[in-house]
Design an enzyme around this catalytic site. Structure first.
Site, PDB file in Angstrom:
ATOM      1  N   ASP A  67      -1.645  -8.045  -1.126  1.00  0.00           N
ATOM      2  CA  ASP A  67      -2.539  -7.779  -2.252  1.00  0.00           C
ATOM      3  C   ASP A  67      -2.614  -8.957  -3.229  1.00  0.00           C
ATOM      4  O   ASP A  67      -1.824  -9.915  -3.129  1.00  0.00           O
ATOM      5  CB  ASP A  67      -2.118  -6.488  -2.980  1.00  0.00           C
ATOM      6  CG  ASP A  67      -0.607  -6.395  -3.203  1.00  0.00           C
ATOM      7  OD1 ASP A  67       0.087  -7.427  -3.135  1.00  0.00           O
ATOM      8  OD2 ASP A  67      -0.125  -5.278  -3.441  1.00  0.00           O
ATOM      9  N   ASP A 136       4.995   5.142  -8.528  1.00  0.00           N
ATOM     10  CA  ASP A 136       4.100   6.283  -8.271  1.00  0.00           C
ATOM     11  C   ASP A 136       3.839   6.477  -6.769  1.00  0.00           C
ATOM     12  O   ASP A 136       2.942   7.217  -6.383  1.00  0.00           O
ATOM     13  CB  ASP A 136       2.774   6.096  -9.022  1.00  0.00           C
ATOM     14  CG  ASP A 136       2.058   4.802  -8.621  1.00  0.00           C
ATOM     15  OD1 ASP A 136       2.543   4.083  -7.722  1.00  0.00           O
ATOM     16  OD2 ASP A 136       1.003   4.506  -9.218  1.00  0.00           O
ATOM     17  N   HIS A 138       2.892   4.074  -4.594  1.00  0.00           N
ATOM     18  CA  HIS A 138       1.874   3.223  -3.964  1.00  0.00           C
ATOM     19  C   HIS A 138       2.509   2.203  -3.020  1.00  0.00           C
ATOM     20  O   HIS A 138       3.647   1.779  -3.215  1.00  0.00           O
ATOM     21  CB  HIS A 138       0.957   2.548  -5.004  1.00  0.00           C
ATOM     22  CG  HIS A 138       1.565   1.461  -5.825  1.00  0.00           C
ATOM     23  ND1 HIS A 138       1.641   1.517  -7.207  1.00  0.00           N
ATOM     24  CD2 HIS A 138       2.092   0.256  -5.494  1.00  0.00           C
ATOM     25  CE1 HIS A 138       2.188   0.402  -7.656  1.00  0.00           C
ATOM     26  NE2 HIS A 138       2.470  -0.379  -6.639  1.00  0.00           N
ATOM     27  N   GLU A 143      -3.137   2.974  -4.895  1.00  0.00           N
ATOM     28  CA  GLU A 143      -2.666   3.913  -5.908  1.00  0.00           C
ATOM     29  C   GLU A 143      -2.829   5.357  -5.414  1.00  0.00           C
ATOM     30  O   GLU A 143      -3.557   5.615  -4.456  1.00  0.00           O
ATOM     31  CB  GLU A 143      -3.492   3.708  -7.189  1.00  0.00           C
ATOM     32  CG  GLU A 143      -3.288   2.344  -7.856  1.00  0.00           C
ATOM     33  CD  GLU A 143      -1.965   2.238  -8.599  1.00  0.00           C
ATOM     34  OE1 GLU A 143      -0.954   2.817  -8.165  1.00  0.00           O
ATOM     35  OE2 GLU A 143      -1.937   1.532  -9.636  1.00  0.00           O
TER      36      GLU A 143
HETATM   37  C1  GLP Z   1       3.283  -4.118  -7.042  1.00  0.00           C
HETATM   38  C2  GLP Z   1       2.889  -4.590  -5.662  1.00  0.00           C
HETATM   39  C3  GLP Z   1       3.544  -3.744  -4.582  1.00  0.00           C
HETATM   40  C4  GLP Z   1       5.030  -3.657  -4.840  1.00  0.00           C
HETATM   41  C5  GLP Z   1       5.252  -2.999  -6.185  1.00  0.00           C
HETATM   42  C6  GLP Z   1       6.720  -2.838  -6.531  1.00  0.00           C
HETATM   43  O1  GLP Z   1       2.573  -2.999  -7.430  1.00  0.00           O
HETATM   44  N1  GLP Z   1       1.490  -4.555  -5.468  1.00  0.00           N
HETATM   45  O2  GLP Z   1       3.266  -4.304  -3.305  1.00  0.00           O
HETATM   46  O3  GLP Z   1       5.638  -2.925  -3.827  1.00  0.00           O
HETATM   47  O4  GLP Z   1       4.651  -3.834  -7.165  1.00  0.00           O
HETATM   48  O5  GLP Z   1       7.194  -4.034  -7.044  1.00  0.00           O
HETATM   49  P1  GLP Z   1       8.654  -4.285  -7.573  1.00  0.00           P
HETATM   50  O6  GLP Z   1       9.410  -4.720  -6.390  1.00  0.00           O
HETATM   51  O7  GLP Z   1       8.503  -5.392  -8.581  1.00  0.00           O
HETATM   52  O8  GLP Z   1       9.148  -3.028  -8.158  1.00  0.00           O
END
Ligand code: GLP
Length: 259
Positions: A67, A136, A138, A143
């Site tokens: 992403d 949440d 995702h 989302e």
């Molecule tokens: C973002 C990314 C996700 C990732 C999530 C959790 O939303 N788009 O791909 O899994 O963050 O990130 P973190 O590891 O910083 O909690």
């Protein structure tokens, strides 16, 4: 789904790196789907160390990132492209043309998304999709209420995700609301998935993903339908799993041939 609970985030990331390294050694031209965020940073550091000290060779690997924020280019320090360059691409021998990150500056986003999907297909599909999870539930930036059959497309972030990701931006900077993300359906086509989650903040999402119903309210729960998923969590993220003791005993008692 194989659930592996490790004592801490360090062990989660070093085991994740070993799984990636094993794939790259067995299939040097592997296609790997990559995540960003705070969780996988130590995994990238470990892969860089393996490249530098154990000759782990990325020269034939192809990568596709999950992403990107719409509006942020590769030079923006908060873009996922920048994150990848700084944490991984700059430190291993992967040729730039074999790395793919969604283009946050694409003028025609739907057209870009179609091309991204075809590039994945032309590369032969993703061998190993590495994922994190949002609080949440995702995956990527899919989302809650994302179609479980969705393809790569633009999404609007929830306020919860914007708030969770604020820590990566300067206080006066606005977190982009729009993102490009691989769809849940696209992720489900990967041959194998490896999801890593650490910390108490992820415990509810992890339990919903593994033990809750399959629902678009928890996009990660779609992985219950995937034939080959490894979930790697630390004790804190495993804290709400009803069958935690069962998963620990399965892992402890694996037959040798399965290890
Ligand atoms: C973002 C990314 C996700 C990732 C999530 C959790 O939303 N788009 O791909 O899994 O963050 O990130 P973190 O590891 O910083 O909690």
């Amino acid at each position: 789904m194989e659930i592996i609970i490790q004592p801490s985030s360090q062990e989660v990331c070093s085991l994740a790196a070993r799984i990636v390294a094993k794939l790259v050694r067995e299939k040097p031209a592997a296609v790997i789907g990559l995540p960003t965020g705070g969780t996988p940073r130590p995994m990238y550091a470990e892969l860089v160390r393996m490249h530098q000290t154990e000759q782990l060779d990325f020269s034939r690997v192809t990568t596709f990132n999950l992403d990107e924020y719409v509006g942020l280019g590769p030079d923006h320090p908060c873009s996922y492209h920048y994150y990848m360059t700084e944490n991984f691409f700059n430190h291993v021998n992967i040729p730039e043309k074999q790395t793919h990150v969604p283009d946050g500056l694409a003028e025609d986003v739907p057209d870009f998304c179609r091309h991204y999907e075809s590039a994945i297909r032309e590369a032969g599909g993703i061998d190993l999709q590495i994922l994190g999870i949002g609080e949440d539930g995702h995956i990527g930036f899919n989302e809650p209420t994302s179609s479980l059959a969705s393809r790569t497309r633009i999404k609007t972030l929830t306020q919860k995700t914007v708030d969770a990701n604020k820590r990566f931006f300067k206080s006066d900077e606005i977190v982009p609301r729009h993102v490009i993300t691989l769809g849940v359906g696209t992720i489900m086509e990967a041959k194998r998935c490896l999801l890593i989650a650490c910390g108490q903040g992820k415990a509810v999402a992890v339990a919903a993903m593994v033990e809750g119903p399959v629902t678009a309210m928890t996009p990660a729960s779609a992985l219950q339908f995937h034939p080959s998923v490894v979930l790697l969590v630390d004790e804190a993220a495993a804290g709400r799993l009803a069958l935690g003791d069962y998963y620990r005993s399965v892992y402890r008692n694996k037959p040798d041939w399965q290890r």
